[in-house]
Enzyme design. Structure first.
Site, mmCIF file in Angstrom:
data_model
loop_
_atom_site.group_PDB
_atom_site.id
_atom_site.type_symbol
_atom_site.label_atom_id
_atom_site.label_comp_id
_atom_site.label_asym_id
_atom_site.label_seq_id
_atom_site.Cartn_x
_atom_site.Cartn_y
_atom_site.Cartn_z
ATOM 1 N N LYS A 1 0.940 -1.430 0.332
ATOM 2 C CA LYS A 1 -0.075 -0.058 0.179
ATOM 3 C C LYS A 1 0.578 1.594 0.126
ATOM 4 O O LYS A 1 0.100 1.897 -0.275
ATOM 5 C CB LYS A 1 -0.649 -0.050 1.096
ATOM 6 C CG LYS A 1 -1.981 -0.726 1.078
ATOM 7 C CD LYS A 1 -3.208 -1.031 2.585
ATOM 8 C CE LYS A 1 -4.066 -1.437 1.697
ATOM 9 N NZ LYS A 1 -4.982 -2.311 3.145
ATOM 10 N N ASP B 1 -9.992 2.102 2.740
ATOM 11 C CA ASP B 1 -9.625 1.068 3.749
ATOM 12 C C ASP B 1 -11.105 2.235 4.760
ATOM 13 O O ASP B 1 -11.488 1.398 6.333
ATOM 14 C CB ASP B 1 -8.445 0.815 4.708
ATOM 15 C CG ASP B 1 -7.972 0.024 3.414
ATOM 16 O OD1 ASP B 1 -8.533 -0.838 3.352
ATOM 17 O OD2 ASP B 1 -6.890 -0.349 3.654
HETATM 18 P P1 NDP Z 1 1.873 -4.051 7.464
HETATM 19 O O1 NDP Z 1 2.739 -5.526 6.578
HETATM 20 O O2 NDP Z 1 1.445 -3.057 6.636
HETATM 21 O O3 NDP Z 1 2.039 -3.864 9.065
HETATM 22 C C1 NDP Z 1 2.004 -4.433 9.428
HETATM 23 C C2 NDP Z 1 1.900 -4.080 11.077
HETATM 24 O O4 NDP Z 1 1.618 -5.507 12.109
HETATM 25 C C3 NDP Z 1 2.323 -3.813 11.965
HETATM 26 O O5 NDP Z 1 2.004 -2.560 12.482
HETATM 27 C C4 NDP Z 1 3.193 -4.410 12.393
HETATM 28 O O6 NDP Z 1 4.998 -4.312 13.705
HETATM 29 C C5 NDP Z 1 2.565 -5.609 13.532
HETATM 30 N N1 NDP Z 1 2.733 -6.753 13.093
HETATM 31 C C6 NDP Z 1 3.125 -7.877 12.009
HETATM 32 N N2 NDP Z 1 3.631 -8.467 13.050
HETATM 33 C C7 NDP Z 1 3.087 -8.334 14.692
HETATM 34 C C8 NDP Z 1 3.747 -9.534 15.580
HETATM 35 N N3 NDP Z 1 4.121 -10.541 15.695
HETATM 36 N N4 NDP Z 1 3.136 -8.679 17.087
HETATM 37 C C9 NDP Z 1 2.619 -6.979 16.789
HETATM 38 N N5 NDP Z 1 2.370 -6.639 15.726
HETATM 39 C C10 NDP Z 1 2.936 -7.296 14.277
HETATM 40 O O7 NDP Z 1 0.538 -4.757 6.859
HETATM 41 P P2 NDP Z 1 -1.686 -4.078 7.043
HETATM 42 O O8 NDP Z 1 -1.215 -2.735 7.938
HETATM 43 O O9 NDP Z 1 -1.586 -3.370 5.548
HETATM 44 O O10 NDP Z 1 -2.553 -4.981 7.535
HETATM 45 C C11 NDP Z 1 -2.336 -5.357 8.266
HETATM 46 C C12 NDP Z 1 -4.123 -6.002 8.642
HETATM 47 O O11 NDP Z 1 -4.845 -5.907 8.826
HETATM 48 C C13 NDP Z 1 -3.499 -7.423 7.759
HETATM 49 O O12 NDP Z 1 -3.496 -8.829 8.232
HETATM 50 C C14 NDP Z 1 -4.658 -7.114 6.624
HETATM 51 O O13 NDP Z 1 -4.447 -8.720 6.716
HETATM 52 C C15 NDP Z 1 -5.565 -6.539 7.109
HETATM 53 N N6 NDP Z 1 -6.331 -5.611 6.600
HETATM 54 C C16 NDP Z 1 -8.191 -5.691 6.465
HETATM 55 C C17 NDP Z 1 -8.483 -5.496 6.036
HETATM 56 C C18 NDP Z 1 -9.989 -5.485 5.279
HETATM 57 O O14 NDP Z 1 -10.815 -5.094 4.699
HETATM 58 N N7 NDP Z 1 -10.979 -5.840 6.511
HETATM 59 C C19 NDP Z 1 -8.060 -4.136 4.406
HETATM 60 C C20 NDP Z 1 -6.401 -3.807 5.048
HETATM 61 C C21 NDP Z 1 -5.723 -4.587 6.021
HETATM 62 P P3 NDP Z 1 5.942 -3.188 13.260
HETATM 63 O O15 NDP Z 1 5.730 -2.047 12.091
HETATM 64 O O16 NDP Z 1 6.086 -3.184 14.314
HETATM 65 O O17 NDP Z 1 6.258 -3.552 12.627
#
Ligand code: NDP
Length: 267
Positions: free
Chosen positions: A67, A103
């Site tokens: 994104k 979103d």
């Molecule tokens: P990104 O990869 O951009 O961000 C991932 C986020 O998750 C970061 O804040 C990361 O933290 C955190 N994270 C990952 N692993 C862990 C962990 N083990 N413990 C704690 N925090 C963790 O992904 P997106 O923001 O694009 O998407 C996030 C989720 O939301 C996805 O699973 C996606 O499928 C879902 N989603 C659903 C939508 C819907 O329409 N329902 C729309 C958009 C997304 P850090 O910065 O520290 O790496």
């Protein structure tokens, strides 16, 4: 009827429900739509998008982890995409891409329209600071919440997200380990992808929950299980996954591409 070409880009992408949702919208509207799921690594994303455009692609959704890269590739973007710094919807305009982020409005429509929540005056905890969190934060503030507290595994990204909102009194960051000192919240949103990888239990202080707390996971399916299990164990009044948001953000994208708003209840 000529066929219009759309796609969703992500990695992984096999789990995506977007092709089914858009096919159902198109069928209900009598639009002949070819909507593909295209797997692309971060290294290949820009080239895959260009190849799609060369193949008459006119619109696309973008999901994890592209994104922010999509935002950078766009010639023009909407103001809500600029505030998010992330794009989930691409529209081909001439030889260039125009980017939007649906979103946030998708989540707000699901919370208020489908689940009947009044967001005004609420304290909201947002877990995560990736593309999804950046998309929903401005829409929550615009919906009239009292305060947005952002906590993320990497604290500097939570700080950056809170700063980007430009409302220091309403949007603040907190350390994940310091959440116990943050009091309780009427809405807790999991915008992390933690449930996708670890399979580990979600652990948060019970003090975050009051008798009115709603918990929503932007994930759906198996990835939503750990957080929703925590929410139920913690005594949240309400908890649900991100399927409703997914359908609502898709409807917003569909409207941008085709000029008609589909009925989301059917889907
Ligand atoms: P990104 O990869 O951009 O961000 C991932 C986020 O998750 C970061 O804040 C990361 O933290 C955190 N994270 C990952 N692993 C862990 C962990 N083990 N413990 C704690 N925090 C963790 O992904 P997106 O923001 O694009 O998407 C996030 C989720 O939301 C996805 O699973 C996606 O499928 C879902 N989603 C659903 C939508 C819907 O329409 N329902 C729309 C958009 C997304 P850090 O910065 O520290 O790496």
């Amino acid at each position: 009827m000529s066929v219009v070409h759309h796609a969703v880009f992500g990695q992984p992408i096999a789990h995506s429900q977007s092709p089914r949702i858009h096919a159902a919208f198109a069928k209900a509207q009598g639009i002949a739509l070819d909507y593909r799921a295209i797997e692309a690594s971060p290294q290949d994303f820009a080239a895959a998008l260009e190849a799609f455009a060369a193949d008459d692609g006119v619109g696309a959704n973008v999901t994890l982890p592209h994104k922010e890269a999509a935002f950078a590739l766009c010639a023009t973007t909407t103001s809500r995409a600029q505030r998010a710094g992330a794009v989930n919807t691409l529209l081909r305009k001439g030889e260039r891409w125009h980017g939007d982020n649906t979103d946030g409005i998708g989540l707000v429509r699901d919370l208020t329209g489908r689940h009947g929540l009044d967001l005004r005056g609420r304290r909201v905890l947002l877990l995560g600071a990736g593309g999804a969190a950046r998309g929903v934060a401005p829409a929550l503030l615009d919906a009239g919440i009292l305060e947005l507290v952002v906590a993320n595994r990497s604290p500097e990204r939570a700080d950056a997200l809170a700063d980007a909102m430009g409302e220091p009194g309403r949007a603040i960051s907190a350390y994940w380990d310091g959440l116990r000192e943050q009091g309780d919240f009427e809405l807790i949103i999991n915008a992390t992808s933690a449930g996708r990888s670890d399979g580990a239990a979600f652990s948060l202080p019970l003090s975050l929950v009051n008798s009115l707390t709603t918990a929503v996971d932007l994930n759906y399916g198996e990835a939503a299980i750990p957080f929703l299990a925590w929410a139920r164990a913690a005594g949240c009044r309400n908890s649900f996954d991100g399927l409703g948001m997914l359908v609502e953000q898709a409807a917003e994208s569909f409207q941008l591409w085709h000029g008609v708003r589909p009925d989301t209840n059917e889907v």
